[in-house]
Enzyme design. Sequence first.
Site, mmCIF file in Angstrom:
data_model
loop_
_atom_site.group_PDB
_atom_site.id
_atom_site.type_symbol
_atom_site.label_atom_id
_atom_site.label_comp_id
_atom_site.label_asym_id
_atom_site.label_seq_id
_atom_site.Cartn_x
_atom_site.Cartn_y
_atom_site.Cartn_z
ATOM 1 N N CYS A 77 9.330 42.517 37.542
ATOM 2 C CA CYS A 77 10.079 43.692 38.557
ATOM 3 C C CYS A 77 9.535 43.773 39.870
ATOM 4 C CB CYS A 77 10.082 44.870 37.741
ATOM 5 S SG CYS A 77 8.783 45.696 37.270
ATOM 6 N N GLU A 115 16.819 43.007 31.791
ATOM 7 C CA GLU A 115 16.390 44.459 32.326
ATOM 8 C C GLU A 115 15.234 44.261 33.319
ATOM 9 O OE1 GLU A 115 12.969 47.401 32.102
ATOM 10 O OE2 GLU A 115 12.972 45.428 32.102
ATOM 11 N N ARG A 161 15.871 52.382 34.193
ATOM 12 C CA ARG A 161 15.759 50.909 34.245
ATOM 13 C C ARG A 161 17.321 50.395 34.201
ATOM 14 N NH1 ARG A 161 11.470 52.113 35.687
ATOM 15 N NH2 ARG A 161 9.403 51.398 35.063
#
Length: 329
Positions: A77, A115, A161
């Site tokens: 991320c 995710e 998230r």
Amino acid sequence: MTALFKNWKFVDLFAGIGAFHVALKDHGAECVFASEINPDAASVYEINHGLKPNGDITKIAAEDIPEHDILCAGFPCQAFSISGRKLGFDDTRGTLFFDIVRIAKHHQPRVLLLENVKNLESHDRGRTFTVMKAALEEIGYRVYHKVIDASDFWTPQKRERIFIVCLRADIQLDHAYFWPMKGVAKYRVDDLVDLGVQRPMKQEYIPEGEFDGRPDRIARVGRFKNGTQGYRVYDPRGLGVTLCSAGGGGGANTGLYMIEGAPRVLTARECARLTGFGDNFSMHPNEKKAVRQFGNSIVVPVLAAIVSTFSLQLDRHYRRTAGIALPAA
């Protein structure tokens, strides 16, 4: 738990310490392949799940990965995080998304469960996510996404998230895709902390107010130094701040909480609980590394709720295609 996934297999890419593994195994699925480049996280994964992760996914051919029904990936991320440089696809970590596409295109699993940070949706004015969504649709998937806060799902950690569920195009739902409903029960940080832990701070504590009695919010009650991130103190009768794997200040990774009359950081075991891992989970023996690993992890109860919800929808699809009478919706 639903029996739908009893004979299903999944792969766990960018596996970390195994949040996807816990959620899907609890629903009956079998992990047949994992990949994690960090040796410390891979070691913890193997100890807890009995499967040794492979290394760098960019060096693994798609055909060398076993056939599977579900592809899971909490892909890196940092390239999209609001706390990072937000370089997106100009950061090599951002391009790892296309390894997911490469593997999914070859194997065509029924479901992709992905995710990332909340900021992915708005990165580069939404253009980054538009490219990702188009790439997934091009290889034959319907894409659904939603930003979910972990504090709505049985854990007192404020952690937003984006979750992305991709269903193969031949899977026809008999209604619009829906996400799990928020949990009714609410938890506070002090539901999960251990008493008698002494971790005194060296700086002078500066009080800033009293707890306002609202357990559904983050309650700041004091600070150290100038009160920047890592030096803010919270009341454990409220929600906890987002665990993270990096940052400056004494409480940068866990936040600081006024517990038994003194502010302190959380222990690694307390961080495990804030991320939904049970007390039987074997943590890294180095406390700081363990804390950072939980700061990098996905919250297990959120994954469990998503998996349970889409399993019910898939169950109706497979019952219908098999000619089995469906119960009333």
